[in-house]
Write a protein that holds these residues in place. Structure first.
Motif, mmCIF file in Angstrom:
data_model
loop_
_atom_site.group_PDB
_atom_site.id
_atom_site.type_symbol
_atom_site.label_atom_id
_atom_site.label_comp_id
_atom_site.label_asym_id
_atom_site.label_seq_id
_atom_site.Cartn_x
_atom_site.Cartn_y
_atom_site.Cartn_z
ATOM 1 N N LEU A 1 0.829 -1.206 0.000
ATOM 2 C CA LEU A 1 0.000 0.000 0.000
ATOM 3 C C LEU A 1 0.865 1.259 0.000
ATOM 4 N N THR A 2 1.969 1.219 0.737
ATOM 5 C CA THR A 2 2.861 2.376 0.795
ATOM 6 C C THR A 2 3.503 2.654 -0.559
ATOM 7 N N LEU A 3 3.961 1.597 -1.231
ATOM 8 C CA LEU A 3 4.560 1.767 -2.558
ATOM 9 C C LEU A 3 3.521 2.239 -3.578
ATOM 10 N N PHE A 4 2.324 1.684 -3.482
ATOM 11 C CA PHE A 4 1.238 2.140 -4.357
ATOM 12 C C PHE A 4 0.946 3.617 -4.090
ATOM 13 N N GLY A 5 1.024 4.010 -2.814
ATOM 14 C CA GLY A 5 0.817 5.407 -2.468
ATOM 15 C C GLY A 5 1.830 6.326 -3.132
ATOM 16 N N LEU A 6 3.089 5.896 -3.179
ATOM 17 C CA LEU A 6 4.114 6.700 -3.847
ATOM 18 C C LEU A 6 3.778 6.897 -5.323
#
Length: 394
Positions: free
Chosen positions: A49-54
């Motif tokens: 989710l964090t990488l998708f957020g970036l």
């Protein structure tokens, strides 16, 4: 109260249905794979989710960043730095023993820092739209209420476990801790005002109290009272009252108070089933305010369509299931309450943001966990994951 299943110790042998080597589950570092799996999957979901957020922050902010900062990657670079800081905090939270964090001395030390920050915000903080929520330290802009959520999680979980399950503190100590470590932070957050965060913390306390075994009738009546008081407080000022009215009919003031919400609807509508394509949003061209922050979910809907938005919700559901599995395998009530409370914080903020963007709840200004731009938000989300991992490690 729900009974707990103790986690097998390191090197423990788990019996299967047959005999011989096939009956022993594969083990990693001496821990059965079936016990380790929820923690690993939880971390994987949070990282994903964090990488998708970036990716979505870059997509949603590149136009604005190029126009205002001269660097299309300005916001994503800053977010990456906050993610690194959040990972450091999460690693520290995972390594520390949560029993020590929730002890008398641990809560006193953390409370001094968190409450002190909230007081400083009230005295010398910065803000916008009549709200004072941030501390500016050089180039950094931190929101202490985000970290206060994690502190209240530990304080409420530890206090509830000691009073209801372990019976190691008396009623006077119980009330004193709740007043100092729960009620006081919430009050300082309310007067900023930050009603969204205050509401999330109140829900957190309700879930912890319910799970800990507090008298259900009294708890529900008290929760209804708090909800009524919160509604009255929200309607007393023009800014919050207008957000409630806008929710019911944003098109009645399309170019005024309903502008952001209606542009969010347009983003969802143009996305259709599969979206217009990653990076191809039109609303990010200064049509949708806060496209990379509060309304990043609308950009997900525009670029990736209904399929993309459902995939995001599915990822959060997956994360929640793994966190609850960690809670189920916690070695004591304190750990169980921390894990349950941690997932409550993440899901409450998720639905507050999503329902606000969809016009199903008044806009709260709360970012989408892991995905929206915001240093304090991403650090607190990763910190919550770290605390849940701590429960598994213990």
């Amino acid at each position: 109260m729900t009974s707990l299943t103790a986690r097998p110790g390191a090197g423990a042998q788990v019996r299967g249905r047959g005999s011989g080597a096939n009956n022993i589950e594969k083990q990693i570092m001496g821990v059965p794979a079936r016990i380790m799996r929820p923690c690993l999957l939880l971390v994987a979901a949070a990282v994903g989710l964090t990488l998708f957020g970036l990716v979505m922050i870059y997509s949603a902010s590149s136009v604005e960043a190029m126009s205002e900062q001269g660097d299309a990657a300005f916001y994503v670079k800053r977010q990456a730095l906050f993610i690194v800081a959040g990972l450091v905090l999460a690693a520290g939270a995972a390594k520390a023993d949560y029993h020590k964090l929730c002890s008398k001395n641990g809560l006193a030390a953390m409370g001094l820092v968190i409450i002190g920050m909230l007081v400083v915000v009230r005295v010398a903080g910065s803000g916008a739209n009549g709200a004072t929520r941030w501390l500016e330290v050089g180039p950094l802009r931190l929101q202490p209420s985000e970290f206060a959520k994690v502190f209240v999680l530990l304080a409420a979980s530890g206090t509830a476990a000691e009073f209801f399950a372990e019976r190691t503190i008396d009623q006077t100590t119980f009330v004193k801790r709740l007043a100092l470590y729960v009620a006081l932070p919430v009050l300082l957050i309310v007067v900023q005002p930050d009603k969204g965060t205050a509401g999330i913390i109140c829900l957190l306390v309700f879930v912890i109290a319910y799970d800990a075994g507090f008298d259900r009738d009294i708890l529900i009546k008290f929760a209804m009272l708090v909800a009524v008081v919160g509604l009255v407080y929200s309607l007393r000022d023009d800014y919050s009252r207008q957000r409630v009215l806008t929710m019911f009919n944003p098109w009645s003031d399309e170019w005024g108070n309903g502008y952001q919400l209606t542009r969010g609807f347009m983003a969802f509508g143009s996305g259709g089933l599969t979206g217009v394509g990653l990076g191809m949003s039109r609303m990010k061209y200064s049509y949708l305010p806060e496209a990379h922050n509060d309304f990043v979910f609308a950009i997900v809907g525009e670029e990736l369509g209904l399929v993309g938005t459902l995939a995001v919700l599915a990822a959060f559901a997956f994360l929640a299931v793994q966190a609850l599995d960690v809670a189920r395998n916690a070695s004591d009530h304190e750990g169980r309450l921390i894990a349950v409370g941690g997932v409550t914080l993440l899901l409450a903020q998720l639905f507050l943001n999503v329902f606000g963007v969809l016009g199903l709840f008044p806009l709260s200004g709360k970012p989408l966990p892991f995905i929206s731009y915001g240093g304090s938000s991403i650090m607190s989300c990763l910190l919550i994951v770290g605390v849940i991992v701590n429960v598994w490690l213990q």
